[in-house]
Design a protein around this motif. Structure first.
Motif, PDB file in Angstrom:
ATOM      1  N   GLN A  56      37.968  51.756  42.788  1.00 45.33           N
ATOM      2  CA  GLN A  56      37.040  50.837  42.128  1.00 45.33           C
ATOM      3  C   GLN A  56      37.477  49.411  42.473  1.00 45.33           C
ATOM      4  O   GLN A  56      38.581  48.980  42.109  1.00 45.33           O
ATOM      5  CB  GLN A  56      37.073  51.030  40.619  1.00 45.33           C
ATOM      6  N   ILE A  57      36.615  48.669  43.205  1.00 44.84           N
ATOM      7  CA  ILE A  57      36.984  47.344  43.704  1.00 44.84           C
ATOM      8  C   ILE A  57      35.882  46.367  43.315  1.00 44.84           C
ATOM      9  O   ILE A  57      34.781  46.408  43.865  1.00 44.84           O
ATOM     10  CB  ILE A  57      37.181  47.371  45.234  1.00 44.84           C
ATOM     11  N   SER A  58      36.167  45.483  42.357  1.00 43.97           N
ATOM     12  CA  SER A  58      35.110  44.637  41.796  1.00 43.97           C
ATOM     13  C   SER A  58      35.625  43.257  41.431  1.00 43.97           C
ATOM     14  O   SER A  58      36.814  43.068  41.140  1.00 43.97           O
ATOM     15  CB  SER A  58      34.532  45.290  40.532  1.00 43.97           C
ATOM     16  N   PHE A  59      34.700  42.285  41.458  1.00 41.40           N
ATOM     17  CA  PHE A  59      34.936  40.928  40.956  1.00 41.40           C
ATOM     18  C   PHE A  59      36.125  40.257  41.652  1.00 41.40           C
ATOM     19  O   PHE A  59      36.936  39.579  41.014  1.00 41.40           O
ATOM     20  CB  PHE A  59      35.128  40.940  39.437  1.00 41.40           C
ATOM     21  N   ASN A  60      36.220  40.440  42.954  1.00 44.74           N
ATOM     22  CA  ASN A  60      37.261  39.794  43.742  1.00 44.74           C
ATOM     23  C   ASN A  60      36.660  38.664  44.574  1.00 44.74           C
ATOM     24  O   ASN A  60      35.457  38.603  44.789  1.00 44.74           O
ATOM     25  CB  ASN A  60      37.949  40.822  44.630  1.00 44.74           C
ATOM     26  N   LYS A  61      37.504  37.777  45.109  1.00 47.64           N
ATOM     27  CA  LYS A  61      37.002  36.557  45.739  1.00 47.64           C
ATOM     28  C   LYS A  61      36.581  36.753  47.190  1.00 47.64           C
ATOM     29  O   LYS A  61      35.557  36.240  47.619  1.00 47.64           O
ATOM     30  CB  LYS A  61      38.054  35.458  45.645  1.00 47.64           C
ATOM     31  N   TYR A  62      37.361  37.486  47.978  1.00 44.49           N
ATOM     32  CA  TYR A  62      37.074  37.605  49.401  1.00 44.49           C
ATOM     33  C   TYR A  62      36.682  39.043  49.753  1.00 44.49           C
ATOM     34  O   TYR A  62      36.283  39.804  48.878  1.00 44.49           O
ATOM     35  CB  TYR A  62      38.270  37.127  50.224  1.00 44.49           C
ATOM     36  N   ASP A  63      36.773  39.420  51.031  1.00 40.97           N
ATOM     37  CA  ASP A  63      36.331  40.748  51.460  1.00 40.97           C
ATOM     38  C   ASP A  63      37.039  41.831  50.652  1.00 40.97           C
ATOM     39  O   ASP A  63      38.255  41.812  50.481  1.00 40.97           O
ATOM     40  CB  ASP A  63      36.638  40.952  52.947  1.00 40.97           C
TER      41      ASP A  63
END
Length: 362
Positions: free
Chosen positions: A273-280
Motif C-alpha cells: 500500500q503506497i499512498s500520499f507520497n511526494k515523488y514517484d
C-alpha cells in the motif's frame, strides 16, 4: 497488538523460570551502552548512548548465538548534540573534545573542533566523494548486527544516525521494532538472506535518508509488513537481487516510495500500500522484476515508472488518483509494439493517466 504479544511472552518466560525452580536464566538482563551481545539478552529499560569514532554503535549483536529482545520500556537512543552553528553534531573525533561535522544537502562536509591526533585519516584528506562523506556518518548506528542468524525483536530505537546496520554473513531477523527520527537510515542492509518484518520506521531527518536501504551485493532479502512514513528520501531503496517486498504500508514520505536501482534484478514487489507520497511511488531502473497486486494512490507524482527497464511484469495493480501519470514506461515506444515490459490488467485513471497512452490498453 505487537506490544501485548511481547509483554505476554516476557511474563510467560519469567513465570517458567520461577515455577520450575531454575536459578539461572538463559537470558541476560544487564545491557549497557556499547555492549557486544553474544547470547540471548533482554532489555527492559532505556539506554542513551552518545556515539563517536571510538564508539560508533550503541549495541552490537553477533549471531548465531546473539539475540536481543526489547520488552516494554526497552529502548536504545543516541545522544545528538549541536555545533556552534546549531546544526547536529555527528561525532567526528572525540565527543568529549567536542568534535563535530556538518553535512549540507549536497554532501559538503565541514569539520570542526578536532585535531590531527584525534582523526588523522580525515586530517590527511582534503577531498571526498559525496558517498565517502556520507559513509563517514552512516556507519554509526543504534544497533550493529554481525555474524549470521542474529535476532532483534521489539522495543524502540530513536535518534541515531542509522537505526540498525545489518552486516555480517546475513540470515538475520529484524522484527517488531519502532525506529524513530533517525538521521540517515532507519535500517541499512549490507548482507544477504535477512528478514525484516513488522517494523515501524518514521522520521528520517537528513536529505537522501532512507527508511530501508538495501546495498549492492545484499541479495535474497525479505521486507515484509513494515510501516514506513515521514522519510526525507526514498522509503525503500533496493540495490539487491532477488529481494521480496510484500505487504508494506508506505505513506506520507517526502521522497520516492520504492526505488528499484539498476542492481536490483529478479525482485518481487507485491501487495504493498503506497499512498500520499511526494515523488514517484515505484521507480524501476532494473530488469526481470514482478510488480503485482499493489495499491498506489493519491501521490504527488507518478504511480509506477519504468526507467530504462525491461522484461518486467506489472499486473493486477490499482494505480489511481496520482497527480501526474498513474503509469509511465520510458522503455516502450508510442504504440506499445516493442513489448519491452509486460503490462496487464492494471486499474488506472480514466483520462491522460498513462505515458505512452497505449499502456492503458495493456
Amino acid at each position: 497488538m505487537m506490544t501485548r504479544r511481547l509483554r505476554f511472552a516476557a511474563t510467560f518466560l519469567i513465570f517458567q523460570i520461577i515455577t520450575s525452580g531454575l536459578l539461572i536464566s538463559p537470558y541476560g538482563f544487564a545491557v549497557e551502552c556499547y555492549d557486544t551481545i553474544t547470547s540471548p539478552t533482554l532489555l527492559s529499560k532505556e539506554i542513551n548512548c552518545p556515539l563517536s569514532v571510538d564508539t560508533p554503535q550503541a549495541l552490537t549483536i553477533i549471531g548465531p548465538s546473539g539475540s536481543l529482545t526489547m520488552l516494554e520500556g526497552g529502548k536504545v537512543s543516541c545522544t545528538t548534540s549541536t555545533s556552534e552553528s546549531g546544526k547536529p553534531k555527528v561525532g567526528v573525533g572525540s565527543m568529549s573534545a567536542g568534535g563535530w561535522a556538518e553535512i549540507t544537502e549536497d554532501g559538503e562536509v565541514t569539520f570542526g573542533n578536532w585535531t590531527q591526533e584525534e582523526v588523522p585519516e580525515i586530517q590527511e584528506r582534503t577531498t571526498y566523494t559525496v558517498e565517502e562523506k556520507m559513509n563517514l556518518f552512516r556507519v554509526r548506528a543504534g544497533v550493529l548486527i554481525e555474524g549470521s542468524s542474529a535476532n532483534i525483536t521489539g522495543g524502540e530505537i530513536e535518534g541515531c544516525p542509522t537505526g540498525i546496520n545489518v552486516q555480517g554473513l546475513g540470515s538475520h531477523t529484524i522484527t517488531g521494532i519502532k525506529i524513530l527520527n533517525s538521521e540517515y537510515n532507519g535500517i541499512i542492509i549490507r548482507s544477504s538472506h535477512n528478514k525484516t518484518s513488522n517494523n515501524e520506521i518514521t522520521g528520517i531527518i537528513r536529505p537522501r535518508g532512507y527508511g530501508i536501504m538495501i546495498e549492492t551485493g545484499s541479495d535474497n532479502n525479505t521486507i515484509n509488513s513494515n510501516y514506513i512514513s515521514a522519510t526525507s528520501g526514498a522509503a525503500l531503496h533496493s540495490q539487491g537481487n532477488h529481494t521480496t517486498i510484500t505487504k508494506n504500508e508506505i505513506v506520507n514520505n517526502q521522497g520516492h516510495g520504492i526505488v528499484m536501482a539498476p542492481a536490483a534484478n529478479n525482485s518481487a514487489v507485491i501487495h504493498n500500500q503506497i499512498s500520499f507520497n511526494k515523488y514517484d511511488r515505484v521507480q524501476v531502473h532494473t530488469d526481470l522484476n514482478t510488480l503485482s497486486v499493489n495499491t498506489i494512490t493519491h501521490n504527488e507524482s507518478r504511480g509506477i515508472i519504468m526507467m530504462n527497464a525491461k522484461d518486467n511484469t506489472i499486473k493486477d495493480n490499482v494505480i489511481i488518483y496520482n497527480k501526474t501519470f498513474d503509469i509511465v514506461d520510458h522503455s516502450q515506444n508510442m504504440l506499445c509494439t516493442n513489448k519491452v515490459n509486460n503490462w496487464a490488467n492494471n486499474s488506472i485513471g480514466d483520462t491522460e493517466t498513462a505515458m505512452p497512452a497505449c499502456l492503458k490498453e495493456q
